[in-house]
Write an enzyme that holds these catalytic residues in place. Structure first.
Site, mmCIF file in Angstrom:
data_model
loop_
_atom_site.group_PDB
_atom_site.id
_atom_site.type_symbol
_atom_site.label_atom_id
_atom_site.label_comp_id
_atom_site.label_asym_id
_atom_site.label_seq_id
_atom_site.Cartn_x
_atom_site.Cartn_y
_atom_site.Cartn_z
ATOM 1 C CB CYS A 122 23.814 24.502 27.672
ATOM 2 S SG CYS A 122 25.450 23.942 28.134
ATOM 3 N NE ARG A 149 20.372 31.746 27.938
ATOM 4 C CZ ARG A 149 21.013 30.602 28.036
ATOM 5 N NH1 ARG A 149 21.527 30.036 26.979
ATOM 6 N NH2 ARG A 149 21.143 30.003 29.173
ATOM 7 C CD1 TRP A 179 28.943 28.379 29.731
ATOM 8 C CD2 TRP A 179 29.102 29.908 28.115
ATOM 9 N NE1 TRP A 179 29.726 29.387 30.198
ATOM 10 C CE2 TRP A 179 29.854 30.336 29.238
ATOM 11 C CE3 TRP A 179 29.070 30.722 26.979
ATOM 12 C CZ2 TRP A 179 30.544 31.546 29.247
ATOM 13 C CZ3 TRP A 179 29.761 31.919 27.005
ATOM 14 C CH2 TRP A 179 30.485 32.325 28.123
ATOM 15 C CG ASN A 208 21.497 24.297 30.953
ATOM 16 O OD1 ASN A 208 22.667 24.565 31.115
ATOM 17 N ND2 ASN A 208 20.555 25.191 30.813
ATOM 18 N N GLY A 209 23.856 22.163 32.799
ATOM 19 C CA GLY A 209 24.286 21.995 34.188
ATOM 20 C C GLY A 209 25.621 21.286 34.268
ATOM 21 C CD GLU A 218 34.521 45.020 40.903
ATOM 22 O OE1 GLU A 218 35.605 45.422 40.478
ATOM 23 O OE2 GLU A 218 33.599 44.673 40.148
ATOM 24 C CE LYS A 256 31.410 46.377 37.875
ATOM 25 N NZ LYS A 256 32.463 45.420 37.965
ATOM 26 C CD GLU A 268 32.513 48.693 34.975
ATOM 27 O OE1 GLU A 268 33.013 48.445 33.873
ATOM 28 O OE2 GLU A 268 32.464 47.860 35.905
ATOM 29 C CG HIS A 321 49.516 58.666 53.831
ATOM 30 N ND1 HIS A 321 50.481 59.123 54.703
ATOM 31 C CD2 HIS A 321 49.030 57.528 54.390
ATOM 32 C CE1 HIS A 321 50.586 58.291 55.723
ATOM 33 N NE2 HIS A 321 49.704 57.304 55.550
ATOM 34 C CE LYS A 356 30.801 40.332 30.053
ATOM 35 N NZ LYS A 356 30.810 40.910 31.413
HETATM 36 C C1 F6R Z 1 34.654 45.854 34.717
HETATM 37 C C2 F6R Z 1 35.165 44.859 33.799
HETATM 38 C C3 F6R Z 1 36.558 45.023 33.320
HETATM 39 C C4 F6R Z 1 37.228 43.657 33.122
HETATM 40 C C5 F6R Z 1 38.595 43.830 32.451
HETATM 41 C C6 F6R Z 1 39.303 42.504 32.292
HETATM 42 O O1 F6R Z 1 33.338 45.570 35.105
HETATM 43 O O2 F6R Z 1 34.478 43.955 33.415
HETATM 44 O O3 F6R Z 1 37.306 45.819 34.174
HETATM 45 O O4 F6R Z 1 37.358 43.050 34.358
HETATM 46 O O5 F6R Z 1 38.445 44.427 31.203
HETATM 47 O O6 F6R Z 1 38.545 41.652 31.500
HETATM 48 P P1 F6R Z 1 38.698 40.084 31.605
HETATM 49 O O7 F6R Z 1 38.254 39.679 32.980
HETATM 50 O O8 F6R Z 1 37.811 39.549 30.534
HETATM 51 O O9 F6R Z 1 40.142 39.772 31.381
#
Ligand code: F6R
Length: 592
Positions: free
Chosen positions: A2, A29, A75, A101-102, A465, A469, A472, A488, A588
């Protein structure tokens, strides 16, 4: 996390417009509700669920009388995002107002006790116990400052608290533990804030109070008192950051800040242990588990499969959400279907959740309270990563993994693994302390067009992963493989121009992974090993090596070995001149 702001003005003018401006500076935020309390002969509170602009349009937050006050953006964590749960919260008589906050781990017990003593509660938040405890201690004869001190002695968890009381007009008190707080000295008055960017336009001379200290703000200044009531003299630091830099706490990008937030994300999510146990008890006998997710959350789910199968000995599947419908019919009432999502809104996961609900128990592990999955799943656990701004998931991923370890522990009844997790935040800090080394390393990789990431067992999802990273954010083609799969097909692509990143922690799979490393080495690949510190044999077989605390073995490696790969992807991206926070074509929240 928050957002908190408080201020006491020197001149005779209203604080609300300034509080409103400061709290608006925290808009970036993410938050779900907003509120202000000011003092004008009595405490006035305006608060509601919603965005700052909308709440202001309906409640006119900027127009509240009073020379001092406190403000909050929430939040949601304990308690859904609603008008009642928005801060500030008041005591029984409406004389004490508090923003917090917390997360308070022991609030249920405190609340029960207070209810027994005749207190009534209006919200389902953990925060509301704080004004009631302050009230109780003031009724026993303490002043506001000492009532706050006595209150925090009773709290378990993390907090930044700012409080005011009608009986002590002109004063705001503040304290913190495991949650940030800054005190600002400005021309117009004195400020307190959870985040410096909130107050930067009014105060650039800032002190960060230490844990155990209480700050008392009045129109004459700010006093800081230690646990023995001794006044602390500390010189403010001049903040030279621009507002944009301050939002990132001085880091160049949110992604780097969020990588640095990870020890706290893990620590705070571990606080969900009892909630997880309660949910698994409520569900009863779980005979089968199925994880459903997309992208990074899917990688967290693969770790979940390995954990549940090895710890609980029950069958566990992992399905990409968009593929769920093809096997949905095979699930029954003995199955727990677990949805992993940082946003809690992903359309494919939502569709699968609605389908799964028809036959099975559903649990959503999400970072955003009040999100679609939070609302619709039978059970919900919130990862405690706080808002994540960078598009690439980092701290939410580690939050998801932590929650998944708690899930595996709860299903298997094996608490040993969660004890081991207590050390993980410090292991992550150790990795982050090597950021400069990884930055240097990234310069030797920024020319590459392709890279392979290899891992076995618990290190397989780390490889996936790490590769995601890289691709992307840096637009370099990274591909993660189960190390045994290489021969393979993909081995055909390995030559001197192909960097191969091998994730090889100590543990049961070490020797086999070393054999795979030898396979690619024989083809001339340039190997970057991510392995245990002090492993000279591994070092001699690799071109480069990132060394990790030797105590981290394979089972907890996903929480630690992922971090250098996030940093590597980040630095390769920045070196190439791209913005890691906003990769092209990605968003996002994916609601289509
Ligand atoms: C990669 C990333 C995406 C999400 C995916 C699912 O860094 O953030 O691959 O993991 O779009 O999104 P959520 O977790 O919001 O369902």
């Amino acid at each position: 996390m928050c957002g908190i702001v408080g201020c006491v003005l020197k001149e005779n003018r209203d604080a609300a417009p300034i509080l409103f401006r400061c709290i608006s500076n925290l808009e970036y935020r993410g938050y779900d509700s907003v509120g202000l309390a000011t003092f004008d002969n009595k405490i006035n509170v305006k608060k509601a669920k919603g965005k700052i602009r909308d709440v202001n349009a309906s409640l006119n937050l900027e127009n509240m009388a009073g020379k001092y006050g406190i403000a909050h953006t929430r939040w949601a964590s304990a308690g859904r995002p609603t008008d009642e749960n928005a801060h500030p919260h008041l005591d029984e008589k409406g004389r004490v107002a508090v923003v917090h906050n917390g997360t308070l781990e022991n609030y249920s017990k405190l609340k029960e006790k207070l209810i027994g003593e005749g207190h009534t509660f209006k919200s389902t938040t953990d925060t509301e116990v704080i004004p009631h405890l302050i009230e109780k201690h003031m009724d026993e004869g303490l002043d506001l400052e000492h009532a706050l001190r006595k209150t925090v002695e009773m709290l378990k968890g993390s907090y930044a608290i700012v409080a005011m009381c009608e009986d002590e007009a002109g004063k705001i008190v503040a304290t913190r533990k495991d949650s940030p707080l800054s005190l600002g000295f400005g021309k117009e008055g004195y400020f307190v804030a959870s985040d410096t960017p909130a107050i930067l336009e009014y105060a650039r001379d800032v002190i960060r109070p230490r844990e155990g200290e209480i700050a008392v703000l009045s129109k004459n200044g700010i006093e800081i008192h230690d646990e023995n009531d001794k006044t602390i003299e500390r010189k403010p630091s001049k903040i030279t950051w621009t507002a944009d830099m301050a939002k990132k706490e001085g880091y160049d990008y949110f992604m780097l800040k969020e990588i640095n937030d990870q020890p706290l994300a893990v620590k705070n999510t571990l606080g969900q242990k009892n909630n997880m146990k309660r949910i698994i008890n409520e569900i009863g006998d779980v005979k089968r588990v199925c994880f459903v997710a997309c992208g990074t959350s899917y990688h967290a789910s693969i770790t979940g499969k390995y954990l549940i199968e090895s710890l609980a000995g029950i069958s566990c599947d992992v399905i990409i959400a968009s593929e769920f419908k093809y096997s949905a019919k095979t699930w029954d009432e003995d199955t727990l279907v677990v949805f992993i999502s940082q946003s809690g809104e992903t359309a494919d996961s939502m569709t699968a959740l609605r389908q799964a609900k028809q036959t099975s128990h559903t649990l959503a592990i999400v970072n955003v309270a009040g999100s679609a999955m939070w609302e619709e799943a039978d059970h919900v656990i919130q990862t405690q990563a706080g808002p994540e701004i960078g598009v690439a998931a980092t701290k939410t991923y580690l939050g998801q993994l932590t929650a998944i370890y708690l899930l595996a522990a709860a299903i298997s009844g094996n608490d040993k693994i969660t004890e081991e997790l207590e050390n993980v935040p410090s292991y992550i800090e150790e990795v982050i302390s090597k950021a400069d080394e990884i930055k240097e390393l990234s310069k030797r990789y920024n020319f590459v067009h392709n890279a392979f990431y290899l891992g076995r067992g618990f290190s397989y999802p780390i490889a996936l992963e790490g590769a995601l990273k890289l691709k992307e954010i840096s637009y370099v083609h990274g591909e993660g493989y189960a190390a045994g799969e290489l021969k393979h097909g993909p081995l055909a692509l390995v030559d001197e121009d192909m960097p191969v990143i091998v994730i090889i922690p100590p543990g049961a799979d070490y020797d086999k992974t070393l054999t795979n490393l030898e396979e690619v080495r024989a083809r001339g690949a340039s190997i970057l090993a991510v392995g245990s510190e002090g492993n000279d044999d591994l070092k001699s077989k690799s071109k480069e090596m990132i060394s990790i605390n030797p105590k981290v073995t394979d089972i907890i490696a996903p929480l630690v070995y992922t971090v250098p790969l996030q940093l590597l992807a980040y630095y390769v991206t920045v070196e190439k001149g791209y913005n890691p926070d906003q990769p092209r074509n990605l968003a996002k929240v994916i609601t289509v």
